[in-house]
Design an enzyme around this catalytic site. Structure first.
Site, mmCIF file in Angstrom:
data_model
loop_
_atom_site.group_PDB
_atom_site.id
_atom_site.type_symbol
_atom_site.label_atom_id
_atom_site.label_comp_id
_atom_site.label_asym_id
_atom_site.label_seq_id
_atom_site.Cartn_x
_atom_site.Cartn_y
_atom_site.Cartn_z
ATOM 1 N N GLY A 184 0.810 -1.227 0.000
ATOM 2 C CA GLY A 184 0.000 0.000 0.000
ATOM 3 C C GLY A 184 0.831 1.259 0.000
ATOM 4 N N HIS A 444 -5.667 35.113 -7.926
ATOM 5 C CA HIS A 444 -7.016 34.647 -7.610
ATOM 6 C C HIS A 444 -7.803 34.492 -8.906
ATOM 7 C CE1 HIS A 444 -10.807 34.281 -5.423
ATOM 8 N NE2 HIS A 444 -11.329 35.144 -6.290
#
Length: 465
Positions: A184, A444
């Site tokens: 994993g 932004h």
């Protein structure tokens, strides 16, 4: 038997080796590079690049399959998709081929001589290379060992038949109906999630109590949530024991000590990689080892004068960009420049869904080093760009000293956060403080704003959470 001489010999044309050779050539160093396979090494041919191509294809297929289910909030309706994996693999191979040619062209441009074949040391200054046209002997003033690593093979699950490594997984002609993944770690989960999106029933078998142990539990939580959404079964504390008699199942021992079977058409073994230190005459030279790796100093010098080693063969972290940085540095040292190696800012990225990035120290490591620390964490659930990409799961976390606000570590989990790794690495490399990051105007709307907001949060005045 042909003989040639050079100032620098590089053994291995993976990311570290070819970068070293190219940079040395640019600096006017007479350079020869030896490679048995195609230029680019594991990363380009059977690792980083092809796996990301497969992950991208799986992501696209998964999106369409989700839309076909009629539950997509974007209002997009499509029919049930089908996948021609053979065509996907051919597309992936085309990318790899173009990059192979690109590396070969760059070596030629830098006037680096390439010798195709397997190199074996005679002594610290001489190697023999078995080529298609016979044995080539190369004498060099300086040698760089960049032989890389290979997948670890389990003695009770040898590769062959239904048992495959990541190399074979990236060349399958069809999606397995049932795939068992042993291990994993990042390789197992990257490929396991990709095949789950392509329609496979995936079971991950991990002997440890949790997956992705190189990352902290908080960082991996969104990945575990996504594994559940994809229908991937994760068996923790379970040990793989071997292949069933019929070859149609993985034999395991559960956490309770009981024997069980995991039905599987293919068993993908991803329990790590080991340095390639055999088969090229290491016994002919006297190098100090650090366990199974070649021991190096902060300039990648080995214990023998005139021999350097770089990349996976020298230890963790086994990352292509680490090897590249080492290769560039060694080339400049050979050319007479003053350089040293500092591994503080090596980003580690896991291309699961969502992606993980870790640079520098974890909160626990930072506490052990600096004592009192400040942590700022900003969730993507409060980030406009992440919301418009349906990528609200995840966050950016900044770890800094409490006394002077020096940033010690940065971590993130979320959709596409691998692209933030450059900013994270730069901040650590430049010795940024929380005020530096908080005072930098971030565009932004972008996910990068999460980095600024995390710094603001650590300073006590986050604006959007």
């Amino acid at each position: 038997m042909k003989e040639i001489s050079c100032k620098l010999l590089v053994i291995g044309a993976g990311p570290g080796g070819y970068v070293c050779a190219i940079r040395a050539g640019q600096l006017g160093v007479d350079t020869v590079i030896v490679e048995f396979g195609k230029p680019g090494g594991t990363c380009l041919n059977v690792g980083c690049i092809p796996s990301k191509a497969l992950i991208h294809a799986a992501e696209e297929f998964g999106k369409i399959a989700h839309m076909a289910g009629g539950k997509d909030p974007l209002g997009i309706k499509v029919g049930a998709p089908t996948l021609d994996l053979t065509k996907t693999i051919a597309w992936k191979d085309g990318i790899v081929s173009r990059l192979n040619s690109g590396v070969a062209g760059l070596l030629k441009k830098a006037k680096v001589k390439t010798v195709q074949g397997w190199a074996t040391f005679r002594d610290g200054k001489t190697v023999e290379v078995e080529t298609e046209t016979g044995t080539q002997v190369i004498h060099a003033e300086t040698v760089v060992i960049a032989t890389g690593s290979v997948p670890v093979e389990l003695p009770f699950l040898p590769f062959g038949g239904p048992v495959i490594s990541s190399t074979e997984a990236l060349a399958l002609s069809e999606v397995p109906e049932k795939l068992a993944v042993v291990g994993g770690g990042y390789i197992g989960l990257e490929l396991g999630m990709a095949f789950a999106k392509m329609g496979a029933k995936v079971t991950v078998v991990e002997a440890l109590p949790r997956v992705l142990t190189q990352y902290d539990a908080e960082l991996t939580r969104p990945v575990l949530k996504r594994l559940g959404e994809l229908g991937v079964e994760v068996m923790l504390g379970v040990k793989a024991k071997g292949l069933s008699t019929k070859g149609d199942a993985l034999l395991v021992e559960t956490a309770e000590g009981k024997n069980a079977k995991v039905a599987a058409d293919r068993i993908l073994v991803t329990v790590g990689r080991k340095p390639l230190t055999e088969g090229w005459g290491l016994e002919q030279i006297d190098l100090d080892m650090a366990g199974k790796f070649i021991r190096i100093d902060d300039q990648c010098r080995t214990s023998m004068r005139g021999i350097f080693a770089i990349g996976d063969v020298t230890g963790e972290p086994m990352l292509a960009h680490r090897a590249m940085a080492q290769g560039e540095m060694v080339a400049e040292i050979v050319a007479g420049h003053k350089r040293s190696w500092d591994k503080r800012a090596i980003p580690a990225i896991c291309f699961t869904d969502p992606e993980l990035v870790a640079t520098g120290l974890t909160p626990e490591e930072a506490k052990a080093l600096a004592g009192e620390i400040k942590i700022g964490q900003f969730p993507f659930a409060a980030n406009g760009r992440a919301m418009t990409k349906q990528g609200e799961d995840g966050f950016v976390r900044v770890v800094a000293r409490a006394d002077n606000h020096l940033v010690l570590g940065i971590q993130a989990v979320g959709q596409g956060v691998s692209e933030l790794s450059a900013a994270f690495g730069l901040a650590l490399e430049m010795g940024a403080r929380l005020e530096d990051i908080a005072g930098t105007i971030h565009a932004h709307p972008t996910q990068g704003e999460g980095f600024q907001e995390a710094a603001l949060k650590a300073l006590g005045h986050a604006l959007h959470v």
